[in-house]
Design a protein around this motif. Structure first.
Motif, short mmCIF file in Angstrom:
data_model
loop_
_atom_site.label_atom_id
_atom_site.label_comp_id
_atom_site.label_asym_id
_atom_site.label_seq_id
_atom_site.Cartn_x
_atom_site.Cartn_y
_atom_site.Cartn_z
N ARG A 134 -6.08 0.11 2.56
CA ARG A 134 -6.25 1.28 1.60
C ARG A 134 -6.93 2.35 1.96
O ARG A 134 -6.54 3.74 1.85
CB ARG A 134 -6.68 0.82 0.24
N ALA A 135 -8.15 2.25 2.25
CA ALA A 135 -8.97 3.37 3.09
C ALA A 135 -8.56 4.14 4.21
O ALA A 135 -8.45 5.07 4.31
CB ALA A 135 -10.43 2.74 3.28
N ASP A 144 -5.60 6.10 3.30
CA ASP A 144 -6.25 7.64 2.52
C ASP A 144 -6.65 8.45 3.65
O ASP A 144 -6.44 9.77 3.54
CB ASP A 144 -7.48 7.14 1.74
N ARG A 202 -6.87 -5.61 2.43
CA ARG A 202 -6.31 -4.58 1.53
C ARG A 202 -7.12 -3.44 1.33
O ARG A 202 -6.54 -2.36 1.25
CB ARG A 202 -5.95 -5.25 -0.04
N GLU A 203 -8.39 -3.73 1.08
CA GLU A 203 -9.37 -2.49 0.70
C GLU A 203 -9.26 -1.81 2.12
O GLU A 203 -9.39 -0.55 2.11
CB GLU A 203 -10.84 -2.88 0.61
N THR A 204 -9.30 -2.29 3.19
CA THR A 204 -9.61 -1.53 4.39
C THR A 204 -8.18 -0.77 4.85
O THR A 204 -8.49 0.37 5.25
CB THR A 204 -9.91 -2.53 5.82
N THR A 259 -8.53 -9.86 0.66
CA THR A 259 -9.13 -8.63 -0.14
C THR A 259 -9.70 -7.53 0.63
O THR A 259 -9.65 -6.11 0.41
CB THR A 259 -10.17 -9.01 -1.32
N SER A 260 -10.29 -8.12 1.73
CA SER A 260 -11.01 -7.24 2.71
C SER A 260 -9.96 -6.39 3.36
O SER A 260 -9.91 -4.97 3.84
CB SER A 260 -11.69 -7.79 3.62
N ILE A 299 0.97 -1.23 0.02
CA ILE A 299 0.10 -0.05 0.04
C ILE A 299 0.95 1.29 0.04
O ILE A 299 1.75 1.53 0.71
CB ILE A 299 -0.68 -0.08 1.40
#
Length: 127
Positions: free
Chosen positions: A69-70, A73, A65-67, A62-63, A30
């Motif tokens: 990433r958010a 941010d 990674r997405e969590t 995948t969860s 990330i």
């Protein structure tokens, strides 16, 4: 990619620091959205703590990674907001530092940013 002094990161001239962690047979990578070592160290530490919390819940790759990433941010947005606030306070204390136009631009950026953050929080609450 170059290895760095900052734990759990690699560095490239193009993307700056990237936080990396092995998880569930894969590697999470990330972008920390910074080329500054101190900032990267702070963000990397925060990412590692968040990762450990999520790891205990055994979330799918995948969860995870997405969590993360958010979350990254959010860290970036908070840093940008703090910087804009600091600039506004600096200018308020010494108006001669910037032209009217620059002050206006800063103000608009800050407003946009705050509206965006509020919208983002509302969206997150609804998830």
């Amino acid at each position: 990619a170059m290895s760095t002094q900052v734990k759990h990161t690699s560095y490239t001239e193009k993307n700056g620091y990237v936080w990396r962690q092995r998880y569930a047979g894969g590697t999470l990578a990330i972008t920390l959205k910074t080329k500054d070592e101190k900032e990267a160290a702070q963000r990397s530490g925060a990412m590692s703590i968040r990762f450990t919390q999520l790891e205990q819940q055994a979330v799918p790759f995948t969860s995870m990674r997405e969590t993360l990433r958010a979350y990254c941010d959010d860290l970036y947005r908070m840093a940008k907001l703090a910087f804009l606030n600091m600039m506004m306070n600096l200018v308020a204390g010494n108006p001669a530092l910037l032209s009217q136009g620059q002050i206006l631009t800063l103000g608009i950026q800050l407003l946009r940013f705050q509206q965006f953050s509020q919208l983002h929080q509302k969206l997150c609450k609804n998830l």
